[in-house]
Design a protein around this motif. Structure first.
Motif, short mmCIF file in Angstrom:
data_model
loop_
_atom_site.label_atom_id
_atom_site.label_comp_id
_atom_site.label_asym_id
_atom_site.label_seq_id
_atom_site.Cartn_x
_atom_site.Cartn_y
_atom_site.Cartn_z
N GLY A 3 0.87 -0.42 0.00
CA GLY A 3 -0.48 -0.15 -0.09
C GLY A 3 0.63 1.19 0.37
N GLU A 4 2.34 0.44 -0.16
CA GLU A 4 2.88 2.09 0.18
C GLU A 4 3.97 2.13 -0.99
OE1 GLU A 4 5.74 3.44 3.50
OE2 GLU A 4 4.62 1.33 4.60
N VAL A 5 4.05 3.59 -1.35
CA VAL A 5 4.51 3.76 -2.43
C VAL A 5 6.59 3.41 -2.27
CG1 VAL A 5 5.54 4.96 -4.16
CG2 VAL A 5 3.08 4.71 -3.82
N ILE A 6 6.97 2.45 -2.78
CA ILE A 6 8.75 2.53 -2.14
C ILE A 6 9.62 2.77 -3.33
CG2 ILE A 6 10.47 1.08 -0.90
CD1 ILE A 6 7.44 -0.43 -0.15
N SER A 7 10.86 3.65 -2.94
CA SER A 7 11.57 4.85 -3.90
C SER A 7 12.42 2.86 -4.42
CB SER A 7 12.37 5.64 -3.79
OG SER A 7 13.19 5.30 -2.75
N LYS A 8 12.35 3.12 -5.71
CA LYS A 8 14.31 2.40 -5.70
C LYS A 8 15.63 2.30 -5.20
CE LYS A 8 16.11 1.78 -10.30
NZ LYS A 8 16.32 2.08 -12.12
N THR A 9 15.82 3.43 -5.18
CA THR A 9 16.31 3.64 -4.08
C THR A 9 16.58 2.75 -2.38
OG1 THR A 9 16.05 6.10 -4.13
CG2 THR A 9 18.27 4.79 -4.35
N GLU A 10 15.41 3.60 -2.16
CA GLU A 10 15.28 2.76 -0.66
C GLU A 10 14.73 0.81 -1.04
OE1 GLU A 10 11.49 3.78 2.84
OE2 GLU A 10 11.42 5.22 0.15
N ILE A 11 14.59 0.73 -1.92
CA ILE A 11 14.49 -0.99 -1.99
C ILE A 11 15.68 -1.43 -2.48
CG2 ILE A 11 13.18 -2.85 -3.48
CD1 ILE A 11 11.19 -1.08 -4.62
N LEU A 12 16.59 -0.79 -3.48
CA LEU A 12 18.51 -1.33 -2.83
C LEU A 12 18.80 -1.38 -1.56
CD1 LEU A 12 19.33 0.90 -6.96
CD2 LEU A 12 19.63 -1.96 -5.76
N ASP A 13 18.55 0.07 -1.00
CA ASP A 13 19.08 0.03 0.29
C ASP A 13 18.11 -1.12 0.96
OD1 ASP A 13 20.64 2.24 -0.02
OD2 ASP A 13 19.49 3.50 0.69
N HIS A 14 17.29 -1.65 1.37
CA HIS A 14 16.76 -2.61 2.17
C HIS A 14 17.21 -3.92 1.89
CE1 HIS A 14 15.24 -0.02 5.57
NE2 HIS A 14 15.07 1.18 4.20
N LEU A 15 17.12 -4.31 0.49
CA LEU A 15 17.44 -5.59 -0.27
C LEU A 15 19.85 -6.11 -0.46
CD1 LEU A 15 14.75 -5.40 -0.25
CD2 LEU A 15 15.19 -6.14 -2.99
N TYR A 16 19.81 -4.93 -0.34
CA TYR A 16 21.22 -5.18 -0.64
C TYR A 16 22.43 -4.89 0.88
CZ TYR A 16 20.75 -6.91 -5.20
OH TYR A 16 19.89 -7.31 -6.20
N ASP A 17 23.14 -5.88 0.82
CA ASP A 17 24.00 -5.35 1.90
C ASP A 17 25.13 -4.41 1.52
OD1 ASP A 17 26.42 -6.51 1.29
OD2 ASP A 17 25.55 -8.79 1.86
N PHE A 18 25.86 -3.84 1.84
CA PHE A 18 27.20 -2.73 1.45
C PHE A 18 28.59 -3.23 0.47
CE2 PHE A 18 30.83 -0.31 2.58
CZ PHE A 18 30.55 1.10 2.41
N HIS A 19 28.32 -4.36 0.47
CA HIS A 19 29.60 -5.37 -0.52
C HIS A 19 28.58 -6.07 -1.22
CE1 HIS A 19 32.41 -4.53 2.87
NE2 HIS A 19 31.47 -5.16 3.68
N ALA A 20 27.49 -5.76 -1.62
CA ALA A 20 26.82 -6.36 -2.49
C ALA A 20 26.90 -5.86 -4.12
CB ALA A 20 25.43 -6.62 -2.58
N GLU A 21 27.15 -6.22 -5.00
CA GLU A 21 27.25 -5.29 -6.44
C GLU A 21 25.86 -5.25 -7.25
OE1 GLU A 21 29.84 -5.33 -8.66
OE2 GLU A 21 31.17 -6.72 -7.34
N ARG A 22 25.87 -3.98 -7.35
CA ARG A 22 24.64 -3.63 -7.30
C ARG A 22 24.78 -3.33 -8.93
NH1 ARG A 22 22.32 0.11 -2.79
NH2 ARG A 22 24.02 -0.67 -1.25
N PHE A 23 23.86 -3.22 -9.85
CA PHE A 23 23.52 -3.08 -10.99
C PHE A 23 22.13 -2.21 -10.79
CE2 PHE A 23 22.27 -7.79 -11.37
CZ PHE A 23 21.27 -7.59 -12.27
N SER A 24 22.27 -0.94 -12.07
CA SER A 24 20.88 0.30 -11.59
C SER A 24 19.55 -0.38 -12.71
CB SER A 24 21.27 1.19 -12.44
OG SER A 24 21.57 0.60 -13.91
N ASN A 25 19.38 -1.70 -12.92
CA ASN A 25 18.09 -2.40 -13.16
C ASN A 25 18.15 -3.22 -13.20
OD1 ASN A 25 20.20 -3.97 -15.12
ND2 ASN A 25 18.38 -3.46 -17.08
#
Lengths: 226, 470
Positions: free
Chosen positions: A167-189
């Motif tokens: 029911g809440e709108v969650i931004s992409k960065t927020e999702i990235l922040d909560h799903l990945y730890d500090f060392h995880a490789e993130r790619f934008s999409n």
């Protein structure tokens, strides 16, 4: 879910982290002293902080107090020695949400972690229902259309997070922040990739009824007339 | 007497002193009074003889002489009876003028009485006591100046009243002394009670102190008499020291349990983490190896805790024996050498022959702990140096030096505290138990020596043990 563990006994921290990753599919960051832990907690957004009280440099209670004065309301689970009753009371007063005494049972620790995260998002039960979806956060089974699914870790992580905050709108960065730890490789999409994977399973064709994309804002899970 | 209450002992002492003073005073006063009374009588008697000689010289008739002498001697006073005799040398019988009282004179001043007294020289007199108990007399015998046929006058006056008065005086003295004694004992008892009351109050303050509240209850010397203040202060200081010791003991127990619990928690978490799902044999093996390491750490800690506990007991003197330091240190270094050489470092010894009185097993543990500390905290591949330096006045200094980084100055005094870690994050990974240095210091202290640490960025770190030599 993303968890920060601040514990100076490295092996213990590592073991807790591996269990949280394997059992709760959480992203976990480790910190071994109070100074670093405080920095991590202030610069990243976590769903839970597991905090040892006896820490080098900055002790656990001071760290907790500083977090709370900075208005960071992330749930904190305190690890403490068995005979430190007064410390527990001080910790609870300073705003810790739960505590586990050492030596602890790993199963209990994980259960308490999950419960804290759930409650923080207003979910009292371990079973989260969003429309036709039923997510069992204990077994990580997702029921949909009379069928039971066991999702790949990252997909589950994303779904659980969205469901917790349904029911809440969650931004992409927020999702990235909560799903990945500090060392995880993130790619934008990466988020788009998992969103489309989830849609394939539960919400196959547009107009989407369950997983919504709000352009420029983020994502939302919830039944809504399209 | 030491089991008597203090108030009775003090009362008794005061009473004895008062009794002695009263006795001395009483006896002196009694004797003075007696002498005073007798001297007054003597004076009177002497005047009487002078008067009597004057009458005799006047050539009066016997009857007149008798009257005159009687008037002088004054026979009829209350409680006082006087008699007199007058006779001429060579004539046993009294002159007619004195033959009046006959019976009384003859009885009191008869020849046998006078025979006991030395005959006075012409112109002189003698004074003496006569009569019998209950009817005492004081008497004087005087002879006229003329050579042949000198006139003798003897006068006796009853002195019984003197003894009666003296007895009365004595009784007064005794009553006075007695009541003074009683009052003194009462006063002394009261004063001692008053004086001791603050001690009772202090004892009451102390009686509420138990091992639980020893640090919290403060004994205030205010409101306590000046004399007792040092006592109260000493007790309060003692309590503070005890509280501190208890506090340290508590902290030690809590630290020890924390330190023991940590490897236990770690091992348990390793088991839990491993059992979460099926693992490969390799993963199981790795987990077991980790658990083994943790159990090792616990085992070492338990052993060192036991060593400390045993060191805390007093060491009997007889276990000390002369020990050659150089071979002992060589063997300790030998045991450590492989580890150091493998890491690319070396141990350098500069030893000299010194003998100390010691328990050799404990000394080995001391130096092995210091060496172990140097190996763990010195840089990998650094040089560790052990030196013996004999100093004056029977002291030997053994230094273990490593090239490790400087220990902060504020940490140096705490290095020997149990479970103290200068850098908690680092030292756990170096595998120490946090007890090695405190064991080393305990052993040095047991041997009448001590241990100090010094550290500087350029010079590395040194631990120096001072021991008395034989």
């Amino acid at each position: 879910m993303r968890v920060l563990i601040v514990e100076d006994e490295e092996k213990l921290a590592r073991n807790v982290a591996s269990v949280l990753k394997e059992v709760a599919s959480s992203a976990v960051d480790l910190s071994h002293d109070g100074e670093d832990g405080l920095h991590m907690a202030l610069t990243n957004s976590y769903d839970l902080i597991i905090l040892d009280l006896m820490l080098p440099k900055v002790d656990g209670l001071t760290l907790l107090a500083r977090l709370r004065t900075r208005k960071i309301q992330t749930p904190v689970l305190v690890l403490t020695a068995r005979d430190a009753g007064s410390e527990v009371i001080r910790g609870l007063n300073l705003g810790c949400d739960d505590y586990v005494t050492k030596p602890f049972d790993m199963g209990e620790l994980v259960a308490r972690c999950k419960a804290l995260i759930r409650r923080c998002h207003g979910q009292a039960s371990s079973l989260i229902r969003v429309g036709p979806l039923a997510i069992n956060t204990l077994s990580r089974q997702v029921e949909f259309g009379g069928q039971s699914f066991l999702l790949p870790a990252m997909e589950y992580r994303l779904l659980e997070y969205l469901a917790m905050r349904s029911g809440e709108v969650i931004s992409k960065t927020e999702i990235l922040d909560h799903l990945y730890d500090f060392h995880a490789e993130r790619f934008s999409n990466v988020i788009e990739v998992y969103i489309s994977a989830l849609r394939r399973r539960f919400d196959p064709a547009p107009p989407y009824k369950l997983i919504h994309t709000l352009k420029g804002h983020g994502y939302m899970l919830g039944e809504r007339a399209a | 007497m030491s089991q008597w209450p203090l108030k009775w002992r003090i009362s008794l002492m005061v009473a004895s002193a008062i009794l002695a003073a009263a006795a001395l005073n009483g006896v002196t006063a009694y004797l003075d009074m007696k002498e005073l009374l007798i001297r007054a009588t003597d004076h009177r008697l002497q005047s009487m003889t002078t008067g009597t000689f004057a009458v005799l010289d006047e050539h009066l008739t016997d009857e007149e002489t008798k009257e005159e002498v009687r008037a002088i001697v004054g026979i009829s006073a209350h409680r006082r009876v006087s008699v007199f005799r007058v006779w001429i040398d060579g004539n046993a019988a009294d002159v007619p003028s004195s033959q009046i009282e006959g019976e009384a004179s003859a009885r009191i001043l008869d020849a046998s009485v006078l025979a006991r007294v030395a005959t006075p020289a012409p112109g002189k007199n003698v004074r003496f006591d006569c009569g019998k108990a209950g009817d005492e007399y004081r008497a004087i015998w005087a002879r006229s100046r003329s050579g042949v046929g000198a006139t003798n006058v003897a006068i006796a006056e009853s002195s019984h009243y003197i003894y009666e008065d003296l007895a009365e005086y004595r009784n007064t003295l005794l009553w006075g002394a007695g009541s003074m004694l009683l009052m003194t004992i009462a006063a002394a008892t009261l004063l001692v009670w008053l004086g001791l009351r603050p001690i009772g109050r202090t004892a009451q303050m102390l009686s509420v102190i138990t091992e639980r509240n020893v640090g919290e209850v403060r004994i205030e010397p205010d409101g306590v008499p000046v004399e007792i203040k040092p006592f109260v202060r000493a007790v309060s200081d003692l309590l503070a020291r005890l509280a501190k010791a208890l506090q340290e003991q508590k902290r030690f127990v809590s630290d020890a349990s924390h330190e023991l619990r940590t490897p236990l928690s770690v091992a348990q978490s390793t088991i839990d983490a491993t059992l979460v799902k099926e693992r490969t044999p390799r993963e199981y093996r790795a987990a077991l190896a980790e658990i083994h390491e943790d159990l090792d750490r616990m085992g070492r800690m338990i052993e060192e805790l036991l060593v400390l506990a045993r060191l805390d007991e007093t060491m009997p003197e007889r276990e000390l024996e002369p020990v050659e330091l150089a071979p002992l240190i060589e063997s300790v270094a030998e045991g450590c050498r492989t580890r150091v050489v493998e890491a690319g470092g070396m141990i350098r010894l500069s030893l000299s022959a010194v003998t100390v009185r010691a328990d050799s097993a404990q000394l080995m543990r001391l130096f092995s702990n210091l060496l172990d500390n140097a190996v763990r905290h010195g840089p990998k591949g650094g040089v560790i140096e052990i030196s013996i330096r004999a100093e004056k006045d029977g002291v030997v200094v053994i230094c273990v030096h490593d090239e490790g980084g400087a220990i902060p100055a504020d940490a140096l005094p705490h290095l020997f505290e149990r479970f103290y870690r200068a850098d908690p994050a680092r030292s756990r990974s170096t595998g120490g138990t946090g007890l090695g240095l405190s064991i080393a210091r305990e052993i040095a202290l047991r041997h009448g020596g001590d241990i100090t640490a010094s550290s500087a960025p350029e010079e590395g770190t040194s631990f120096c043990v001072r021991l008395p030599t034989v």
